[in-house]
Design an enzyme around this catalytic site. Structure first.
Site, PDB file in Angstrom:
ATOM      1  CB  ALA A 168      -0.975   0.378   1.160  1.00 37.09           C
ATOM      2  CE1 TYR A 169       6.019   5.149   2.802  1.00 34.07           C
ATOM      3  CE2 TYR A 169       7.119   3.818   1.680  1.00 34.07           C
ATOM      4  CZ  TYR A 169       7.378   4.957   2.257  1.00 34.07           C
ATOM      5  OH  TYR A 169       8.322   5.842   2.402  1.00 34.07           O
ATOM      6  N   GLY A 170       4.055   1.540  -1.324  1.00 32.31           N
ATOM      7  CA  GLY A 170       4.785   1.691  -2.601  1.00 32.31           C
ATOM      8  C   GLY A 170       3.650   2.385  -3.429  1.00 32.31           C
ATOM      9  CE  LYS A 173       5.958   8.028   0.780  1.00 39.51           C
ATOM     10  NZ  LYS A 173       6.136   9.465   1.066  1.00 39.51           N
TER      11      LYS A 173
END
Length: 264
Positions: A168-170, A173
């Site tokens: 989810a972070y990737g 970003k």
């Protein structure tokens, strides 16, 4: 004999001399390092984060060294709070020349895509994408009224490739990289440059917190970096300072790696 020696009576102007710069996520890590660096390079800095006690400490440190600094509380999950922070910059200085959108949150649930929760996705969207979207628009609106400026968004090396540990972070970003590039093209005619940086492993409190939940991550990160170590927060801030400065006057729409070669 002619003496061609010239005496310089004063120190050269700093990289950001005379500029007003807003820094989000400024209470620790890269943001706090940026606040100190930008102030030392001549900027009047406005520090924003939820941790106001930590902000005040950095502000007092900068003022003690002769710099100009103020603090404003900001909750990246609250869009009204972001707009209020930008309004505060205008009240303090009447303009905004640079913005370093550095605040964010790492995905709390480390693990593969099929274990990523709806809460993870929602939090990542709110803080690592929508907050930047809101901040950029508010910052650009003020810059447009006062002659232009420069914006730098902190993305991540995790945006550049598959991210099995933090999907989810990737994903958010990578979405941030996209709106950074789009904003650069959209606002170029307004004299607003927009760039991003993608740090690799950096010795921040956030990385130490990750190490506590995933022992060995710091050692593995250093081993995967061609330069053989993680970055110090100031090294990442140096890249942002250059992008915010007039030295980078022809640079916009760039996503600049600051990762010691780890993404090469």
């Amino acid at each position: 004999m002619t003496n061609n020696t010239h005496t310089i009576d004063s120190a050269p102007a700093g990289l950001l001399a005379g500029k007003v710069v807003l820094i989000t996520g400024a209470s620790r890590g890269i943001g706090a390092a940026a606040a100190r660096l930008f102030a030392s390079e001549g900027a009047a800095v406005v520090l924003a984060a939820r941790g106001t006690a930590a902000l005040d400490s950095v502000v007092q440190e900068i003022r003690a060294d002769g710099g100009v600094a103020d603090a404003v509380a900001l909750d990246l999950s609250d869009r009204a709070s972001i707009r209020t922070a930008v309004d505060r910059v205008e009240r303090l200085h009447g303009r905004l020349d640079g913005a370093f959108n550095n605040g964010g949150v790492v995905q709390q649930q480390v693990g593969p895509l099929d274990t990523t929760t709806d809460k993870d996705i929602e939090e990542q969207f709110a803080v690592n994408f929508l907050a930047h979207w809101t901040a950029m628009n508010a910052e650009a609106a003020l810059m447009r009224r006062t002659g232009g400026g420069a914006i730098v968004n902190t993305s991540s090396i995790g945006s550049r490739r598959a991210n099995r540990a933090l999907p989810a972070y990737g994903a958010m970003k990578r979405a941030l990289n996209s709106i950074t590039e789009t904003a650069a093209v959209t606002w170029a005619a307004d004299g607003i440059r927009v760039n991003g940086i993608t740090p690799g492993g950096t010795r921040t409190e956030m990385m130490r917190e990750w190490e506590a939940t995933s022992p060995g991550i710091i050692e593995a990160n250093s081993a995967a970096t061609p330069l053989g170590r993680m970055a110090e927060p100031r090294e990442v801030a140096e890249a942002a300072a250059w992008l915010l400065s007039d030295r980078a006057s022809m640079v916009t729409g760039a996503i600049v790696p600051v990762d010691g070669g780890a993404g090469a």
